[in-house]
Design a protein around this motif. Structure first.
Motif, PDB file in Angstrom:
ATOM      1  N   ILE A  63       0.844  -1.199   0.000  1.00  0.00           N
ATOM      2  CA  ILE A  63       0.000   0.000   0.000  1.00  0.00           C
ATOM      3  C   ILE A  63       0.879   1.248   0.000  1.00  0.00           C
ATOM      4  O   ILE A  63       0.642   2.197  -0.751  1.00  0.00           O
ATOM      5  N   ARG A  64       1.921   1.214   0.825  1.00  0.00           N
ATOM      6  CA  ARG A  64       2.820   2.373   0.912  1.00  0.00           C
ATOM      7  C   ARG A  64       3.600   2.560  -0.390  1.00  0.00           C
ATOM      8  O   ARG A  64       3.747   3.675  -0.891  1.00  0.00           O
ATOM      9  N   GLU A  65       4.089   1.460  -0.954  1.00  0.00           N
ATOM     10  CA  GLU A  65       4.852   1.547  -2.200  1.00  0.00           C
ATOM     11  C   GLU A  65       3.972   2.084  -3.332  1.00  0.00           C
ATOM     12  O   GLU A  65       4.401   2.935  -4.120  1.00  0.00           O
ATOM     13  N   TYR A  66       2.759   1.587  -3.410  1.00  0.00           N
ATOM     14  CA  TYR A  66       1.808   2.053  -4.426  1.00  0.00           C
ATOM     15  C   TYR A  66       1.548   3.548  -4.257  1.00  0.00           C
ATOM     16  O   TYR A  66       1.574   4.314  -5.227  1.00  0.00           O
ATOM     17  N   SER A  67       1.327   3.968  -3.023  1.00  0.00           N
ATOM     18  CA  SER A  67       1.019   5.374  -2.738  1.00  0.00           C
ATOM     19  C   SER A  67       2.155   6.288  -3.136  1.00  0.00           C
ATOM     20  O   SER A  67       1.946   7.356  -3.727  1.00  0.00           O
ATOM     21  N   ILE A  68       3.386   5.871  -2.829  1.00  0.00           N
ATOM     22  CA  ILE A  68       4.559   6.684  -3.157  1.00  0.00           C
ATOM     23  C   ILE A  68       4.726   6.823  -4.672  1.00  0.00           C
ATOM     24  O   ILE A  68       5.115   7.875  -5.183  1.00  0.00           O
ATOM     25  N   CYS A  69       4.383   5.774  -5.411  1.00  0.00           N
ATOM     26  CA  CYS A  69       4.539   5.791  -6.870  1.00  0.00           C
ATOM     27  C   CYS A  69       3.489   6.639  -7.589  1.00  0.00           C
ATOM     28  O   CYS A  69       3.726   7.135  -8.687  1.00  0.00           O
ATOM     29  N   MET A  70       2.316   6.792  -6.976  1.00  0.00           N
ATOM     30  CA  MET A  70       1.221   7.491  -7.640  1.00  0.00           C
ATOM     31  C   MET A  70       1.293   9.006  -7.454  1.00  0.00           C
ATOM     32  O   MET A  70       1.533   9.483  -6.337  1.00  0.00           O
ATOM     33  N   ASP A  71       1.069   9.739  -8.524  1.00  0.00           N
ATOM     34  CA  ASP A  71       0.902  11.193  -8.422  1.00  0.00           C
ATOM     35  C   ASP A  71      -0.583  11.423  -8.191  1.00  0.00           C
ATOM     36  O   ASP A  71      -1.348  11.733  -9.109  1.00  0.00           O
ATOM     37  N   ALA A  72      -0.999  11.215  -6.943  1.00  0.00           N
ATOM     38  CA  ALA A  72      -2.427  11.287  -6.604  1.00  0.00           C
ATOM     39  C   ALA A  72      -2.584  11.958  -5.240  1.00  0.00           C
ATOM     40  O   ALA A  72      -1.817  11.697  -4.316  1.00  0.00           O
ATOM     41  N   SER A  73      -3.589  12.813  -5.136  1.00  0.00           N
ATOM     42  CA  SER A  73      -3.825  13.545  -3.891  1.00  0.00           C
ATOM     43  C   SER A  73      -4.470  12.678  -2.824  1.00  0.00           C
ATOM     44  O   SER A  73      -4.384  12.981  -1.640  1.00  0.00           O
ATOM     45  N   THR A 117     -15.659  18.968  -4.326  1.00  0.00           N
ATOM     46  CA  THR A 117     -14.596  19.591  -5.119  1.00  0.00           C
ATOM     47  C   THR A 117     -13.268  19.056  -4.602  1.00  0.00           C
ATOM     48  O   THR A 117     -12.849  19.385  -3.490  1.00  0.00           O
ATOM     49  N   LEU A 118     -12.627  18.207  -5.416  1.00  0.00           N
ATOM     50  CA  LEU A 118     -11.440  17.478  -4.983  1.00  0.00           C
ATOM     51  C   LEU A 118     -10.180  18.080  -5.606  1.00  0.00           C
ATOM     52  O   LEU A 118      -9.973  17.995  -6.814  1.00  0.00           O
ATOM     53  N   GLY A 119      -9.351  18.686  -4.775  1.00  0.00           N
ATOM     54  CA  GLY A 119      -8.113  19.280  -5.256  1.00  0.00           C
ATOM     55  C   GLY A 119      -7.179  18.234  -5.827  1.00  0.00           C
ATOM     56  O   GLY A 119      -7.162  17.083  -5.377  1.00  0.00           O
ATOM     57  N   CYS A 120      -6.389  18.608  -6.823  1.00  0.00           N
ATOM     58  CA  CYS A 120      -5.482  17.669  -7.497  1.00  0.00           C
ATOM     59  C   CYS A 120      -4.026  18.105  -7.451  1.00  0.00           C
ATOM     60  O   CYS A 120      -3.187  17.561  -8.167  1.00  0.00           O
ATOM     61  N   GLY A 121      -3.722  19.114  -6.623  1.00  0.00           N
ATOM     62  CA  GLY A 121      -2.341  19.531  -6.440  1.00  0.00           C
ATOM     63  C   GLY A 121      -1.666  19.993  -7.723  1.00  0.00           C
ATOM     64  O   GLY A 121      -2.304  20.215  -8.749  1.00  0.00           O
TER      65      GLY A 121
END
Length: 464
Positions: free
Chosen positions: A377-387, A412-416
């Motif tokens: 889960i952590r590895e996936y999260s680090i790889c994704m450019d997702a807010s 309204t979901l911010g996308c950084g």
């Protein structure tokens, strides 16, 4: 052609000056009354939205309307938005909340009534008058909702023009208004061109980028449960939430189990020769975007349009894919019950595919994973450019917050920076305040010996 933006902006200026004098108690009474009317009429508003737009399911739009009223109200009701909101004696910093001023809110046709009520509530909570730019295909229902909410707001003591809307939507008028320096902020949720215009207008803006959400199912996870959650999300309101899943990524050794779970959930796996016919109707190659004709439509409607025979109870159209990019329409965002399926050898390849999908039109938005392995889960999260990374839950309901997790409920979901927006947050009332900070000295002295405030390194001494 000349457009009368002066009327709306002048009214907002007047309302802004009056609203700025309101106490927290006055504000909270207005917000509570408006939220209650939104809750009371949530079903009627939902049915009218589907009737006018032809998009989505009214039953699901009721849930959206309740999220934008009941859940939003619960989230902001105790939030201090007037006067002193904090006084930290240890840091010697006091914070005072001020309204921003007139806000222009752009409303999407996919979620018209829910986004409208959400933006009105957070604007009222922060004493900001709001001007609403209605979507052309939902102008009747949005005008009706805005009028209902304005009436109860005024009855509860709000300024006369605290809520305004342009009853005849016009893009050029909206763009002119965006550029006016009397406007304090643009809350932009809608088509890519309008959101881009908001950010390039010179007026501060909070907007939403497009989503192209990958969902990775780890081989150790319960496949049946994951499929149930994906179906729940991707078919919710016929896929009109931009955080809905766009591509399933599964290891080949689990494909058979996945397909059985999809079949049990009434999903239809397209034959190879049917995929080009689906691509023709769901994607506009000239615009390099999904076709407006299929947004928020049912799986059956889309299949019939593509001349594909599917069972009457089909919930979702599934298409196996191997490549990603503009030349492969089903690798892009499709706001409808259509989803791509990628088979991979292992978790490492799954990550690479997820990253490519994320980079192909979904940067900064949302990514989803089903796994019981914290390291994955952590590895996936680090790889994704997702807010936001949604874990073991439906992406649509998870991303908007408040339902499946403790993210702030928001429409309204911010996308950084990845999505070319200014924040990664789920936008709420907290973002519509000017916070003034009164900073007192750390030590009570009449003057400071600045030399003794710095470390005595040679470099610092030389500067001093």
């Amino acid at each position: 052609m000349k457009y009368n933006i002066e009327y709306y902006l002048k009214n907002s200026e007047i309302a802004s000056k009056e609203f700025a004098t309101f106490t927290q108690k006055q504000v909270d009474l207005i917000v509570e009354a408006v939220a209650k009317i939104g809750i009371e009429y949530s079903e009627e508003f939902a049915k009218l939205a589907v009737e006018e737009t032809g998009m989505g399911k009214w039953e699901d739009k009721v849930e959206k309307n309740l999220l934008s009223t009941q859940y939003i109200y619960e989230d902001i009701k105790n939030l201090k938005t007037v006067g002193v909101i904090s006084n930290n004696k240890e840091s010697q910093i006091m914070e005072i909340a001020h309204p921003l001023g007139p806000i222009l809110a752009i409303i999407p046709v996919t979620n018209p009534t829910s986004t409208l009520m959400f933006k009105i509530l957070i604007a009222l909570k922060t004493r900001n008058p709001i001007i609403i730019s209605l979507p052309f295909r939902a102008k009747k229902v949005c005008s009706y909702v805005a009028k209902k909410l304005l009436e109860v707001a005024i009855e509860t003591g709000a300024p006369k023009n605290v809520i305004q809307w342009v009853s005849t939507p016009n893009r050029e008028m909206t763009r002119l208004m965006m550029r006016d320096n009397r406007l304090a902020l643009i809350l932009a949720t809608g088509g890519k061109s309008l959101v881009t215009a908001a950010y390039s207008s010179g007026t501060p803006a909070l907007g939403v980028g497009p989503g192209n959400v990958p969902v990775l199912i780890d081989s150790s996870f319960d496949i049946k449960f994951a499929v149930e959650q994906i179906i729940r999300s991707k078919t919710f309101d016929n896929g009109t939430i931009c955080a809905s899943e766009q591509a399933i990524i599964i290891e080949k050794k689990k494909t058979k189990e996945l397909l059985k779970a999809l079949e049990d959930a009434n999903a239809y796996l397209l034959k190879e020769q049917e995929i080009p016919r689906l691509e023709e109707v769901v994607y506009d190659k000239k615009r390099e975007n999904m076709s407006g004709e299929i947004v928020g439509k049912s799986a059956n409607y889309i299949a019939n349009l593509a001349n594909i025979n599917v069972p009457e109870n089909t919930s979702l159209l599934v298409a196996k894919q191997t490549k990603i990019g503009k030349e492969y329409p089903l690798s892009s965002e499709i706001l409808a019950p259509v989803i791509a399926l990628y088979e991979v050898a292992d978790f490492s390849e799954a990550l690479k595919i997820a990253m490519k999908i994320n980079q192909h039109g979904g940067k900064g938005h949302t990514a989803t994973i089903f796994s019981n392995d914290e390291s994955k889960i952590r590895e996936y999260s680090i790889c994704m450019d997702a807010s936001r990374i949604i874990v073991n839950s439906p992406s649509s309901q998870g991303a908007v917050g408040g339902l499946c997790n403790n993210l702030s409920p928001s429409l309204t979901l911010g996308c950084g920076s990845g999505g070319r927006t200014s924040t990664t947050d789920n936008i709420s009332a907290r973002h519509l305040l000017n916070i003034q900070r009164i900073a007192k000295p750390k030590i009570k002295k009449k003057s400071f010996d600045f030399k003794n405030l710095f470390l005595k390194s040679e470099k610092v001494q030389a500067v001093i």
